[in-house]
Motif scaffolding. Structure first.
Motif, PDB file in Angstrom:
ATOM      1  N   PHE A  43       0.875  -1.162   0.000  1.00 50.44           N
ATOM      2  CA  PHE A  43       0.000   0.000   0.000  1.00 50.44           C
ATOM      3  C   PHE A  43       0.918   1.219   0.000  1.00 50.44           C
ATOM      4  N   VAL A  44       0.776   2.055  -1.003  1.00 52.44           N
ATOM      5  CA  VAL A  44       1.688   3.181  -1.183  1.00 52.44           C
ATOM      6  C   VAL A  44       0.911   4.480  -1.014  1.00 52.44           C
ATOM      7  N   GLU A  45       1.307   5.252   0.000  1.00 55.89           N
ATOM      8  CA  GLU A  45       0.705   6.562   0.231  1.00 55.89           C
ATOM      9  C   GLU A  45       1.448   7.582  -0.616  1.00 55.89           C
ATOM     10  N   ILE A  46       0.690   8.349  -1.369  1.00 59.08           N
ATOM     11  CA  ILE A  46       1.261   9.352  -2.271  1.00 59.08           C
ATOM     12  C   ILE A  46       0.815  10.736  -1.822  1.00 59.08           C
ATOM     13  N   THR A  47       1.773  11.660  -1.749  1.00 63.34           N
ATOM     14  CA  THR A  47       1.466  13.068  -1.518  1.00 63.34           C
ATOM     15  C   THR A  47       1.948  13.838  -2.741  1.00 63.34           C
ATOM     16  N   LEU A  48       1.095  14.682  -3.262  1.00 65.12           N
ATOM     17  CA  LEU A  48       1.447  15.468  -4.444  1.00 65.12           C
ATOM     18  C   LEU A  48       2.052  16.812  -4.055  1.00 65.12           C
ATOM     19  N   SER A  74       1.184  19.529  -5.458  1.00 66.75           N
ATOM     20  CA  SER A  74       0.075  20.483  -5.556  1.00 66.75           C
ATOM     21  C   SER A  74      -1.233  19.709  -5.595  1.00 66.75           C
ATOM     22  N   GLN A  75      -2.251  20.282  -5.014  1.00 65.32           N
ATOM     23  CA  GLN A  75      -3.565  19.660  -5.073  1.00 65.32           C
ATOM     24  C   GLN A  75      -4.459  20.398  -6.063  1.00 65.32           C
ATOM     25  N   SER A  76      -3.859  21.051  -7.041  1.00 62.79           N
ATOM     26  CA  SER A  76      -4.645  21.725  -8.071  1.00 62.79           C
ATOM     27  C   SER A  76      -5.346  20.678  -8.931  1.00 62.79           C
ATOM     28  N   ARG A  77      -6.419  21.070  -9.554  1.00 62.39           N
ATOM     29  CA  ARG A  77      -7.164  20.152 -10.420  1.00 62.39           C
ATOM     30  C   ARG A  77      -6.250  19.601 -11.513  1.00 62.39           C
ATOM     31  N   GLU A  78      -5.419  20.440 -12.089  1.00 65.13           N
ATOM     32  CA  GLU A  78      -4.525  20.021 -13.171  1.00 65.13           C
ATOM     33  C   GLU A  78      -3.532  18.968 -12.673  1.00 65.13           C
ATOM     34  N   ALA A  79      -2.949  19.181 -11.501  1.00 62.65           N
ATOM     35  CA  ALA A  79      -1.981  18.233 -10.943  1.00 62.65           C
ATOM     36  C   ALA A  79      -2.649  16.900 -10.641  1.00 62.65           C
ATOM     37  N   MET A  80      -3.832  16.972 -10.051  1.00 60.15           N
ATOM     38  CA  MET A  80      -4.549  15.739  -9.729  1.00 60.15           C
ATOM     39  C   MET A  80      -4.969  15.005 -10.995  1.00 60.15           C
ATOM     40  N   ASP A  81      -5.444  15.726 -12.002  1.00 53.04           N
ATOM     41  CA  ASP A  81      -5.837  15.099 -13.269  1.00 53.04           C
ATOM     42  C   ASP A  81      -4.650  14.421 -13.937  1.00 53.04           C
ATOM     43  N   GLN A 128      -4.532  10.399 -14.499  1.00 53.72           N
ATOM     44  CA  GLN A 128      -4.388   9.871 -15.858  1.00 53.72           C
ATOM     45  C   GLN A 128      -3.185   8.941 -15.950  1.00 53.72           C
ATOM     46  N   ALA A 129      -2.084   9.325 -15.323  1.00 54.67           N
ATOM     47  CA  ALA A 129      -0.870   8.503 -15.360  1.00 54.67           C
ATOM     48  C   ALA A 129      -1.105   7.167 -14.662  1.00 54.67           C
ATOM     49  N   VAL A 130      -1.829   7.173 -13.554  1.00 60.28           N
ATOM     50  CA  VAL A 130      -2.123   5.936 -12.824  1.00 60.28           C
ATOM     51  C   VAL A 130      -2.832   4.939 -13.734  1.00 60.28           C
ATOM     52  N   GLU A 131      -3.747   5.438 -14.560  1.00 62.30           N
ATOM     53  CA  GLU A 131      -4.503   4.560 -15.469  1.00 62.30           C
ATOM     54  C   GLU A 131      -3.592   3.826 -16.450  1.00 62.30           C
ATOM     55  N   SER A 135       7.871   5.808  -9.720  1.00 59.12           N
ATOM     56  CA  SER A 135       8.761   6.975  -9.822  1.00 59.12           C
ATOM     57  C   SER A 135       8.436   7.846 -11.031  1.00 59.12           C
ATOM     58  N   ARG A 136       7.649   7.340 -11.955  1.00 63.87           N
ATOM     59  CA  ARG A 136       7.279   8.099 -13.156  1.00 63.87           C
ATOM     60  C   ARG A 136       5.955   8.851 -13.005  1.00 63.87           C
ATOM     61  N   LEU A 137       5.291   8.672 -11.892  1.00 64.11           N
ATOM     62  CA  LEU A 137       4.027   9.364 -11.686  1.00 64.11           C
ATOM     63  C   LEU A 137       4.281  10.852 -11.509  1.00 64.11           C
ATOM     64  N   PRO A 138       3.538  11.699 -12.192  1.00 61.98           N
ATOM     65  CA  PRO A 138       3.810  13.148 -12.162  1.00 61.98           C
ATOM     66  C   PRO A 138       3.339  13.817 -10.871  1.00 61.98           C
ATOM     67  N   GLY A 139       4.115  14.803 -10.443  1.00 58.99           N
ATOM     68  CA  GLY A 139       3.709  15.671  -9.346  1.00 58.99           C
ATOM     69  C   GLY A 139       3.832  15.085  -7.961  1.00 58.99           C
ATOM     70  N   VAL A 140       4.557  13.981  -7.805  1.00 60.89           N
ATOM     71  CA  VAL A 140       4.674  13.325  -6.502  1.00 60.89           C
ATOM     72  C   VAL A 140       5.758  13.998  -5.677  1.00 60.89           C
ATOM     73  N   SER A 141       5.395  14.409  -4.460  1.00 58.85           N
ATOM     74  CA  SER A 141       6.399  14.991  -3.570  1.00 58.85           C
ATOM     75  C   SER A 141       6.913  13.952  -2.582  1.00 58.85           C
ATOM     76  N   SER A 142       6.072  12.984  -2.204  1.00 59.73           N
ATOM     77  CA  SER A 142       6.556  11.919  -1.318  1.00 59.73           C
ATOM     78  C   SER A 142       5.736  10.652  -1.504  1.00 59.73           C
ATOM     79  N   MET A 143       6.393   9.540  -1.193  1.00 60.52           N
ATOM     80  CA  MET A 143       5.801   8.214  -1.266  1.00 60.52           C
ATOM     81  C   MET A 143       6.166   7.468   0.000  1.00 60.52           C
ATOM     82  N   ARG A 144       5.208   6.753   0.556  1.00 61.79           N
ATOM     83  CA  ARG A 144       5.487   5.917   1.719  1.00 61.79           C
ATOM     84  C   ARG A 144       4.825   4.566   1.497  1.00 61.79           C
ATOM     85  N   SER A 145       5.637   3.509   1.496  1.00 63.38           N
ATOM     86  CA  SER A 145       5.130   2.161   1.222  1.00 63.38           C
ATOM     87  C   SER A 145       4.997   1.370   2.509  1.00 63.38           C
TER      88      SER A 145
END
Length: 151
Positions: free
Chosen positions: A66-71, A73-80, A84-87, A125-135
């Motif tokens: 289970f990987v916790e992701i923090t972006l 930015s929480q802007s609509r563009e960053a989240m979109d 999209q990349a996750v898909e 590591s290729r997911l855009p806009g990620v500031s931190s990951m915790r597995s």
């Protein structure tokens, strides 16, 4: 949705491969009535499809992460962009937008730590806009998901 529909939804979640006659007998309706109810529940969007539940252990997927992701930015563009990349990555089994300390939680299954490392390097590591990951890694599954309550 009445008692028969709820019973039918519960029965289908347990085993959707059962015959219509068997399902109809269990829920107390005719075979044709059961089929009409299933079609109606599909048309209403309550049933989104049918699939087989596979045993990850027998597939050799012994590691659940289970990987916790923090972006950044929480802007609509960053989240979109992130969503999209996750898909695009089949190794990401589930992705949930969260309220709390993490923005998203991902579920990953891998054969072992070596494969998880590959998924981490080639996918996460290729997911855009990620500031931190915790597995976090599941040691043992205590209760498997068996379906939604229909009461």
């Amino acid at each position: 949705m009445d008692r028969i529909d709820r019973h039918l939804l519960s029965a289908l979640q347990i085993d959707s491969s059962r015959s219509l006659a068997d399902l109809a007998e269990e829920v107390g309706t005719s075979t044709s009535g059961c089929q009409r109810r299933i079609k109606s529940l599909e048309a209403a969007g309550l049933i989104m499809g049918f699939s087989a539940r596979l045993d990850p252990q027998r597939l050799g997927l012994k590691l659940q992460a289970f990987v916790e992701i923090t972006l950044n930015s929480q802007s609509r563009e960053a989240m979109d962009r992130f969503e999209q990349a996750v898909e695009d990555f089949d190794d990401i089994l589930e992705c949930h937008l969260m309220a709390g300390s993490a923005d998203y939680i991902l579920r990953i299954a891998a054969h072992d730590l070596e494969q998880f490392d590959r998924i981490h390097r080639d996918c996460l590591s290729r997911l855009p806009g990620v500031s931190s990951m915790r597995s976090s890694f599941a040691i043992r599954t205590i209760k498997r998901w068996r379906g939604y309550p229909t009461r």
